[in-house]
Design a protein around this motif. Structure first.
Motif, PDB file in Angstrom:
ATOM      1  N   SER A   4     -10.823  -3.376  39.023  1.00 57.46           N
ATOM      2  CA  SER A   4      -9.644  -2.722  38.465  1.00 57.46           C
ATOM      3  C   SER A   4      -8.362  -3.289  39.087  1.00 57.46           C
ATOM      4  N   GLN A   5      -8.403  -3.668  40.343  1.00 60.56           N
ATOM      5  CA  GLN A   5      -7.244  -4.300  40.977  1.00 60.56           C
ATOM      6  C   GLN A   5      -6.930  -5.628  40.285  1.00 60.56           C
ATOM      7  N   ARG A   7      -7.597  -6.336  37.178  1.00 64.37           N
ATOM      8  CA  ARG A   7      -7.060  -6.008  35.864  1.00 64.37           C
ATOM      9  C   ARG A   7      -5.592  -5.601  35.983  1.00 64.37           C
ATOM     10  N   ARG A   8      -5.265  -4.779  36.985  1.00 62.35           N
ATOM     11  CA  ARG A   8      -3.880  -4.361  37.196  1.00 62.35           C
ATOM     12  C   ARG A   8      -2.995  -5.572  37.513  1.00 62.35           C
ATOM     13  N   SER A   9      -3.481  -6.438  38.328  1.00 67.15           N
ATOM     14  CA  SER A   9      -2.715  -7.640  38.664  1.00 67.15           C
ATOM     15  C   SER A   9      -2.492  -8.490  37.417  1.00 67.15           C
ATOM     16  N   LEU A  11      -2.505  -7.396  34.262  1.00 69.46           N
ATOM     17  CA  LEU A  11      -1.581  -6.698  33.368  1.00 69.46           C
ATOM     18  C   LEU A  11      -0.136  -6.762  33.895  1.00 69.46           C
ATOM     19  N   ARG A  12       0.033  -6.669  35.198  1.00 63.81           N
ATOM     20  CA  ARG A  12       1.367  -6.781  35.789  1.00 63.81           C
ATOM     21  C   ARG A  12       1.933  -8.180  35.534  1.00 63.81           C
ATOM     22  N   THR A  15       2.812  -8.453  31.834  1.00 63.62           N
ATOM     23  CA  THR A  15       4.040  -7.722  31.518  1.00 63.62           C
ATOM     24  C   THR A  15       5.271  -8.494  31.999  1.00 63.62           C
TER      25      THR A  15
END
Length: 184
Positions: A4-5, A7-9, A11-12, A15
């Motif tokens: 999940s980290q 994925r967040r990285s 997505l960040r 963006t």
């Protein structure tokens, strides 16, 4: 937790990347618009045809000076004005002049008002502050004339295709000065 980290990285980064892309796509034309006048060269003052004056019209010049209109195209944003009035001139038949004519701008050298023919057509007069000029452009009554110089004479030539037509190198001069100073 590690996936999940990631994925967040991802997505960040996605963006931020899309935000940067949008900023570049929208910002580049704005920057180009703002910098466009910096690199653009000033337009040379070319000769322009004068409407309303024919040098071979002796009957018109027998009545006195003849006023002509200078038209040119102008672009205003996205609108093209193909026949915009750029200025006006007075054409005086003068046998003492080099080519038999003198051409003056209609702008008063005092404060920029429009110069008209005086009473009787033998002089030029500015209605704003009573400046008066002879038909050769010289100031009349210097002790009472608010203009610091005579009318601004322009360079002219006959049109190659039609020698009866007049072409003028139209320039604007700074008002209120004792010497002629060309302004944009």
């Amino acid at each position: 937790m590690a996936p999940s980290q990631d994925r967040r990285s991802f997505l960040r980064l996605l963006t931020h990347g899309l935000g940067t892309l949008i900023a570049v796509v929208l910002g580049a034309p704005a920057v180009a618009y703002l910098l466009d006048p910096v690199g653009r060269k000033a337009r040379q003052s070319q000769f322009r045809l004068v409407d309303g004056v024919r040098l071979d019209d002796d009957a018109a010049f027998a009545r006195g000076p003849v006023q002509g209109v200078i038209r040119d195209f102008r672009v205003d944003g996205w609108t093209l004005h193909p026949s915009d009035v750029v200025g006006r001139v007075w054409v005086v038949k003068d046998p003492a002049a080099a080519n038999g004519f003198r051409v003056f701008t209609t702008i008063c050298p005092h404060l920029g008002c429009s110069v008209n023919l005086g009473p009787g057509g033998g002089t030029f007069a500015c209605p704003c502050h009573n400046a008066e000029f002879a038909l050769d452009g010289a100031r009349l009554h210097p002790e009472h004339n608010p203009a610091r110089r005579g009318l601004d004479e322009l360079t002219w030539r006959r049109n190659d295709a039609d020698p009866g037509r007049l072409e003028v190198q139209y320039l604007n001069f700074k008002a209120g000065e004792e010497t002629k100073i060309v302004v944009g």
